[in-house]
Design an enzyme around this catalytic site. Structure first.
Site, PDB file in Angstrom:
ATOM      1  CE  LYS A 264      -0.301  20.537   3.011  1.00  0.00           C
ATOM      2  NZ  LYS A 264      -0.889  21.372   1.944  1.00  0.00           N
ATOM      3  CG  ASP A 269      -4.747  24.605   5.082  1.00  0.00           C
ATOM      4  OD1 ASP A 269      -4.519  25.536   5.883  1.00  0.00           O
ATOM      5  OD2 ASP A 269      -4.545  24.668   3.856  1.00  0.00           O
ATOM      6  CE  LYS A 276      -7.027  25.724   2.622  1.00  0.00           C
ATOM      7  NZ  LYS A 276      -6.312  25.991   1.357  1.00  0.00           N
ATOM      8  NE  ARG A 352       4.001  26.489  -0.637  1.00  0.00           N
ATOM      9  CZ  ARG A 352       3.617  27.008  -1.804  1.00  0.00           C
ATOM     10  NH1 ARG A 352       4.367  27.918  -2.396  1.00  0.00           N
ATOM     11  NH2 ARG A 352       2.507  26.613  -2.370  1.00  0.00           N
TER      12      ARG A 352
END
Length: 498
Positions: A264, A269, A276, A352
């Protein structure tokens, strides 16, 4: 990102006795309740009433205990005694811990470090590698982003005392493997304004150039042509172009096995529109490319070790997950390159999505096995903590191979259930699948999501390293910060296939 290029110390066996050893720092291991004979040998070599001084320090040789003495004599000038606990319970991890403690105590010396750790009943070659790796990795320090790094001396030579000649058979593997771990640490530790998808691709190019690997980088248009809709959806809110990295190690001679490692590669992110917040520690989300760091570190080691008969494909779908007017919405439906449609019910479950297209691509290489590594779920951290990664596979042979490789590396790895009934949690009203399931069993449904993109004829394992990729306080031979987890397990596994 330019690596720190720390000069590796010379590592060798010292064939003679403790009494004839000469050097600057001597590290000696002792067992709990069995110190008398070793103390007698040390007093002959170093002088002084060590037993009395240890008693004053209340040192009993419990695992992790350490006693540090500056000696008046110049050879050695420092004696470090480390505890190994009970002799009958000795494991390789005890040697690693003791070696790391002793090595850190030697910082400040630039000469020869002697290490005498009792190893029986362990295999001597495995003991030598465990000690040597622990010493090198525990002395590592990343100073690339300091304006004026503090002066720091470390030993330039390591001599392993008391091991038989057969223990040195594989010591030449230590530096390549440790160099791979250190590369992974440096990639993970680099800030996201330095480590971008482009610079990750540049690192792969540097590895290809320096170590004779083959590199292909797919640009955004190439990925669109391959209909990688899941991967491209994640990066559409970033100003930085994605880079799909395919690095290949080709062995000399015939190929018996073809393996694929998928990492990954989220260089940052934000969570996207599912931003977040709270305890998510958004500032640490630079480590969300820990899987890609591990597979690139493994590539670095494998390229130098040159195992025979095994071809290795290293695949990384690198990008950022950011927020702007073009970013993917919660509720969007995208189509992966195998035709599967995905409802994105959480933009923070982005890894994912990138892995979906990367795994389809990996299957197209027709490998004999695929292993992916990803900082995928907080659920895995809740389940296993920060010292053990979880892994999922339906293939018993692959499971055994990875477990054996991790045990030899000293990297915690625990097989988790791939409960097929949990697949119901990924059902979508309108698409083939949702990208997240219910909160309970979140790491299992994440693995089941990835399984949707695997050719069932190919053995596959997913390793979730969310807890192990980073250590706030440091542990064992790992410093605080990036650990480089996964490199040694992958290298051991690949070499076992050759």
């Amino acid at each position: 990102i330019a690596p720190s290029h720390q000069h590796p110390m010379e590592i060798c066996l010292f064939p003679a006795t403790l009494q004839s050893w000469t050097g600057d720092v001597l590290v000696v291991g002792m067992f709990e309740g069995d110190m008398e004979d070793r103390l007698n040998d040390l007093e002959k070599r170093c002088g002084g009433s060590l037993a009395q001084r240890l008693e004053q320090k209340m040192f009993t040789a419990k695992s992790g205990e350490i006693a540090n003495f500056q000696l008046l004599q110049s050879n050695p000038s420092q004696l470090v005694i480390v505890g190994l606990g009970e002799a009958q319970k000795l494991m390789l991890d005890d040697l690693r811990k003791a070696a790391a403690l002793g090595a850190r105590a030697s910082i400040g010396s630039s000469g020869t470090l002697g290490m005498m750790l009792p190893w029986e009943p362990l295999v001597p070659a495995a003991a030598a590698i465990a000690i040597a790796e622990a010493v090198r990795l525990s002395l590592y320090k990343d100073v690339r982003f300091r304006s004026t790094p503090e002066p720091r001396s470390t030993p330039t030579k390591l001599e392993l005392i008391g091991l038989p000649d057969t223990a040195g058979a594989d010591l030449q593997t230590v530096h390549p493997i440790c160099a791979g771990v250190e590369l992974a640490r440096e990639l993970v530790a680099a800030p996201p304004n330095s480590l971008t998808p482009a610079s990750l691709a540049e690192t792969a190019a540097q590895l290809a150039h320096e170590h004779g690997l083959q590199l292909k980088v797919l640009e955004r248009a190439d990925c669109a042509e391959k209909e990688m809709g899941a991967y491209l959806a994640v990066c559409q809110g970033s100003d930085l172009d994605p880079k799909f990295i395919h690095l290949t190690y080709h062995p000399q001679g015939p190929i018996q096995r073809r393996l694929a490692l998928v990492g990954k590669g989220l260089t940052f992110d934000s969570g996207g529109y599912n931003l977040k917040v709270g305890t998510a520690q958004i500032e640490l989300m630079k480590f969300d490319m820990g899987g890609s760091a591990a597979v690139l570190g493994a590539a670095r080691a494998i390229a130098e070790l040159r195992p025979k008969g095994v071809e290795v494909h290293i695949i990384v779908a690198a990008c950022e997950n950011m927020v702007n007017g073009s970013a993917v919405h919660p509720g969007d439906i995208v189509r992966a390159s195998n035709g599967t449609t995905i409802e994105i019910n959480n933009t923070d479950a982005e890894g994912r999505l990138t892995l979906a297209d990367a795994l389809v691509y990996a299957c197209e290489q027709k490998p004999d096995a695929i292993v992916d590594l990803a900082t995928l779920t907080g659920a895995c951290v809740v389940a296993l903590g920060e010292e053990i990664a979880g892994f999922w596979t339906s293939d018993e042979h692959l499971a055994q191979g990875l477990s054996t490789a991790a045990d030899a590396a000293g990297e915690g790895l625990w097989r988790m259930p791939l409960q097929s009934s949990y697949r119901d949690g990924l059902k979508s009203l309108h698409a083939d699948v949702k990208n997240t399931g219910p909160r309970p069993g979140g790491s299992i449904t994440a693995a089941l999501f990835l399984k949707e993109f695997i050719d069932e004829s190919i053995p596959w394992a997913h390793i979730d390293i969310a807890g192990t990729v980073w250590s706030e306080k440091g542990r064992g031979l790992d410093p605080s910060g990036a650990t480089g987890y996964g490199v040694r397990t992958l290298v051991n596994w690949i070499c076992s296939q050759s």
